[in-house]
Structures are given as structure tokens and as C-alpha cells.
Scaffold this motif. Structure first.
Motif, short mmCIF file in Angstrom:
data_model
loop_
_atom_site.label_atom_id
_atom_site.label_comp_id
_atom_site.label_asym_id
_atom_site.label_seq_id
_atom_site.Cartn_x
_atom_site.Cartn_y
_atom_site.Cartn_z
N UNK A 1 0.83 -1.21 0.00
CA UNK A 1 0.00 0.00 0.00
C UNK A 1 0.86 1.25 0.00
N UNK A 2 2.01 1.19 0.67
CA UNK A 2 2.92 2.35 0.66
C UNK A 2 3.51 2.55 -0.73
N UNK A 3 3.84 1.45 -1.40
CA UNK A 3 4.34 1.55 -2.78
C UNK A 3 3.25 2.10 -3.70
N UNK A 4 2.02 1.70 -3.46
CA UNK A 4 0.90 2.21 -4.26
C UNK A 4 0.77 3.73 -4.10
N UNK A 5 0.85 4.19 -2.84
CA UNK A 5 0.74 5.63 -2.59
C UNK A 5 1.90 6.38 -3.22
N UNK A 6 3.11 5.89 -3.02
CA UNK A 6 4.29 6.55 -3.59
C UNK A 6 4.20 6.58 -5.11
N UNK A 7 3.74 5.49 -5.71
CA UNK A 7 3.62 5.43 -7.16
C UNK A 7 2.62 6.43 -7.71
N UNK A 8 1.66 6.81 -6.90
CA UNK A 8 0.68 7.82 -7.31
C UNK A 8 1.06 9.23 -6.87
N UNK A 9 2.29 9.39 -6.37
CA UNK A 9 2.78 10.72 -6.00
C UNK A 9 2.23 11.25 -4.70
N UNK A 10 1.76 10.37 -3.82
CA UNK A 10 1.22 10.81 -2.53
C UNK A 10 2.37 10.96 -1.54
N UNK A 11 2.51 12.16 -0.99
CA UNK A 11 3.60 12.45 -0.06
C UNK A 11 3.13 12.14 1.37
N UNK A 12 2.98 10.86 1.65
CA UNK A 12 2.41 10.45 2.94
C UNK A 12 3.42 10.60 4.07
N UNK A 13 2.90 10.72 5.28
CA UNK A 13 3.74 10.82 6.47
C UNK A 13 3.56 9.58 7.34
N UNK A 14 4.52 9.35 8.22
CA UNK A 14 4.51 8.16 9.06
C UNK A 14 4.46 8.54 10.54
N UNK A 15 4.33 7.53 11.39
CA UNK A 15 4.33 7.80 12.83
C UNK A 15 5.67 8.37 13.27
N UNK A 16 6.75 7.86 12.69
CA UNK A 16 8.07 8.37 13.05
C UNK A 16 8.19 9.85 12.69
N UNK A 17 7.62 10.23 11.56
CA UNK A 17 7.66 11.64 11.17
C UNK A 17 6.77 12.48 12.07
N UNK A 18 5.63 11.92 12.50
CA UNK A 18 4.81 12.65 13.45
C UNK A 18 5.56 12.85 14.76
N UNK A 19 6.31 11.84 15.21
CA UNK A 19 7.09 11.97 16.43
C UNK A 19 8.08 13.13 16.33
N UNK A 20 8.70 13.28 15.15
CA UNK A 20 9.65 14.38 14.95
C UNK A 20 8.94 15.73 14.90
#
Length: 446
Positions: A396-415
Motif C-alpha cells: 500500500x505504501x508503494x501504491x501511494x508513492x507510485x501515485x505521487x502521494x507524499x504520505x507521512x509516518x508515525x516516526x515523522x509525526x514523532x519528529x
């Protein structure tokens, strides 16, 4: 129970509680929580007034859930465009919608569209630093009306009445502080259609209304009626009794001469917003009277109140979602105990929880029991739910990246979270919220 993967749309309390309950009930479940914002927590982050730190203690519990290994947070993903229901069904056994309610419920009275007439939800989003709303808010009105008798109405009234400098201990961004600093409101009038025993203020929030030394709370005696039905409600429910007792104290106390005032008007039903040159100049209300059963009727007597702004706080409303049914009258996804229903019956593997399930009513306790019901039924349905076409969690992450979605993660939220705390520490505050969406994403990747 076989291993399953579940997608939850919405990272507010409803979605996070559902994930927690599912992980507890089904150890082989792996859960991805998607949200359209780069940060989680929904209305706890973007719908609670910044001067209510005790209410925001709930964030600590939500954080503990998101830290579980079985749960992933995937932010900055817009359901319906970045990812569709057909995509989710290919990757997950089940999908749970927990998108809450973010819009203002309409109030159908003449003049509601005049300049100076606002929805409370929009104002709350502004002072809570929501990334998708304008950075400025017009605060030139000296006399302001707030229509509604719930906690949102109290929050709006308090934010309009308290001086900006009293908010500097909170997490408000600089643009909100500067906007409140220029606020010209001196008198904020809260109008309730019914009497003291029918309003929906929480006792604690109502008591806190007077905690600012710069604000007098004035309850006007007109409409302060306790009929037989009201007395029954007072005797039956502790919270109603506490609210009425607090109101009586406000009613009896003398104003201190503070520079700002919050007025509470009972048994006043909004009838029309009056305007000149397209701008709000007054509010017309109809006096109501209690009927003995908790409702009111109009008396045919009208009053006009000079106002330069009107905020309607008459409830939140959920938004329709792509590829799932929606009841526009009730503002919910049609469901049976959390199982989404369309015209042909239950949608296999599709569920709902929270305000989008039951409407925008109830507190955190209701949200937990709501989620428990939905998860119980999801697990009961598992034998009849087909396994997804794609089982790889990374797909699903590859699917989002392939469609140009700049998604964020929990680790990025922590930062990002640590960055906001650091901004606050530099200013002698607990936190300063980052408003701009791109800046939020950058801070999470610094």
C-alpha cells in the motif's frame, strides 16, 4: 482467527480506539490508520480550545495506542483521491471509516449568509491552527452573538472574550495570537433556545468560563425558568444540577467591571440576522417558553440585539465519502451497529465508527463503546470476509508513492511533535503548533 489487515480512515479518537480494541481482541490483526492531515488525533488536536489542557490529556492515551507495533499511522493521505475504496479492498480484509464530523450544521434563518455570520467549526479550526483554513480571521466586531448551548458555544465565547495575552501559555500559533490581539470584542452574547436545565454545557467548562480576571459572566434573568420537567431533570442528572447551580451563582453575583463580558441569554430562539450593506448589524430572536417536557414553543414576542458578528454553534456535520452511502439528513453513513448498509444490504468488509456512525453526539466514553461494538461485529463477520488480493504490508505504501502521494509516518509525526515542543520551550511554553501543511511535513523529516 486468521491473520487480518484492516484499514481505518481517520486518526481521531474514534479511529485510534477502534485500532486499539481490534489489536487487543485479535492479536493477529495488523492495522493501518490513514488520515488526510500529516498529524493524528483529529478534533482532539483541531477541535478543542487551546486553553483546555486537561481535556488534551487524552492525547497521551492516543499516543500510547499509536506506538503499538501492530498499528501504523499513514498521514497526509486524502481518501477518495489519494486512495480509493477499491484500492483498500485489494490490500485489506476490512475497512473502517472513522472520519468524524468537521463541518458546521446549517441554520436556516434569514440573513445567515451575511458578511459577519460565521460557522463555529470554521472559527475553531482557525484558532486551533488547522492547516487547511485561512491564516487570518476578521475580529473587528465589538458585540458578538454565539448561537448554541453546548461546549463549542462556550469555547467560542471564551476565545472571543479572553485577552490574547492570556492565551500565551497555550500552544496557539503566532498568527492566532496576533489575530486575537487585534480582537475588538467587548461583549459576547450566548443565546440558548431553552431554559437552564436543558442547555448542554459540561459543568467543568461552564465553571471555567469565569476563570479569566478580564471577563465577567452575566446570566440574564429573563428566561431563567424551572418548570416541572426542568426540576425532574435536575433531580435525575447530576451534571444538569451542577450546571443549574453554577448558573444560579452567575445570576446572583455582581459584575466586577471587567473589560470583557460574556452574556448568557435563555429562552431566546434565533429568528433572523439583520444586515445593512450586506453586513451583520443585529440579531432578532423570538422569546420562547418551556412546555413542561423539555421543549419550548415560541411566544410571538421578538427582540432585536445590536451585533456586528454572529457565530452559529448548533452542531457539527459529517461529510459524504466516495464510494460509500451517505444519509444527508442524519449526516451519517447508514449502518447497522457499525456494519455499513447500502440499498442492497451490508457492504462486505466495510464498517464505520464514531460520529460518522452515530452523529456528532456523546463524549469519549461513547466513542469507546461505539468502537467496541463495531469491532465485535467485524470479528463476527470474519468467516464470511474474503482475504485481500494483496497481503504484503509494504504494497500500500508503494501504491501511494507510485501515485505521487507524499504520505507521512508515525516516526515523522514523532519528529514534528518534538519540533513543536521545542518551539514552545524556546518561548517558555509547552508547545507552539505548526500550522502550514508543507512545514509540518518538512519538520517531520528534518
Amino acid at each position: 482467527m486468521r491473520p487480518i489487515r484492516v484499514a481505518i480512515i481517520g486518526a481521531g479518537p474514534a479511529g485510534i480506539y477502534a485500532a486499539d480494541i481490534l489489536a487487543n481482541e485479535h492479536p493477529e490483526a495488523r492495522i493501518d490508520i490513514f488520515d488526510r492531515l500529516p498529524a493524528p488525533y483529529g478534533l482532539v488536536r483541531y477541535g478543542v480550545a487551546p486553553d483546555h489542557p486537561r481535556i488534551k490529556e487524552i492525547i497521551k492515551a492516543l499516543r500510547r495506542v499509536l506506538s503499538r507495533d501492530e498499528i501504523r499511522f499513514i498521514g497526509n493521505v486524502n481518501y477518495g483521491s489519494d486512495v480509493k475504496l477499491t484500492d483498500l479492498k485489494r490490500h485489506y480484509d476490512a475497512v473502517i471509516f472513522a472520519t468524524g464530523a468537521h463541518r458546521d450544521r446549517a441554520l436556516d434563518i434569514p440573513g445567515i449568509d451575511l458578511e459577519g455570520s460565521y460557522g463555529a467549526a470554521d472559527f475553531v479550526s482557525w484558532y486551533d491552527g488547522h492547516p487547511d483554513v485561512p491564516r487570518q480571521w476578521p475580529l473587528t466586531a465589538k458585540q458578538v452573538a454565539v448561537l448554541g448551548a453546548g461546549n463549542v458555544a462556550l469555547d467560542v465565547a471564551r476565545m472571543l472574550a479572553k485577552p490574547a495575552d492570556e492565551q500565551l501559555s497555550t500552544e496557539i500559533p503566532d498568527n492566532v495570537y496576533q489575530g486575537l490581539k487585534a480582537n475588538q470584542a467587548t461583549d459576547v452574547h450566548v443565546f440558548a433556545r431553552r431554559g437552564p436545565a436543558q442547555i448542554k454545557f459540561s459543568p467543568m467548562e461552564f465553571r471555567e468560563l469565569s476563570h479569566s480576571p478580564s471577563v465577567d459572566v452575566i446570566v440574564h434573568p429573563e428566561g431563567f425558568e424551572i418548570d416541572e420537567g426542568s426540576q425532574e431533570a435536575i433531580n435525575k442528572t447530576k451534571s444538569v444540577k451542577l450546571v443549574v447551580n453554577t448558573m444560579m451563582k452567575y445570576l446572583e453575583q455582581e459584575p466586577t467591571g471587567a473589560p470583557h463580558r460574556i452574556h448568557i441569554h435563555l429562552c431566546q430562539s434565533p429568528a433572523e440576522i439583520l444586515g445593512e450593506d450586506g453586513k451583520v448589524v443585529a440579531l432578532r430572536t423570538e422569546v420562547t417558553e418551556l412546555t413542561g417536557d423539555g421543549t419550548v414553543r415560541g411566544t410571538g414576542e421578538f427582540k432585536e440585539w445590536p451585533m456586528q458578528a454572529v457565530y452559529r454553534a448548533v452542531g457539527y456535520l459529517s461529510s459524504p465519502l466516495a464510494d460509500v452511502p451517505f444519509d444527508h439528513h442524519e449526516g451519517v453513513i447508514p449502518n447497522e451497529a457499525g456494519r455499513v448498509q447500502d440499498m442492497d444490504g451490508q457492504q462486505a468488509g466495510v464498517y464505520v465508527t464514531g460520529w460518522i456512525k452515530r452523529g456528532p453526539v456523546g463524549l469519549i466514553g461513547h466513542t469507546k463503546s461505539d468502537a467496541a461494538e463495531t469491532i465485535k461485529n467485524l470479528l463476527e463477520d470474519l468467516p464470511s470476509i474474503s482475504a485481500p488480493e494483496i497481503s504484503d504490508p509494504g504494497a500500500i505504501l508503494e501504491h501511494l508513492s507510485g501515485n505521487g502521494v507524499d504520505f507521512t509516518t508515525r516516526e515523522e509525526w514523532d519528529k514534528l511533535d518534538a519540533h513543536e515542543v521545542a518551539l514552545g520551550e524556546a518561548a517558555g511554553r509547552q508547545r507552539i503548533k505548526v500550522v502550514d501543511r508543507d512545514e509540518m511535513v518538512r519538520a517531520g523529516r528534518a
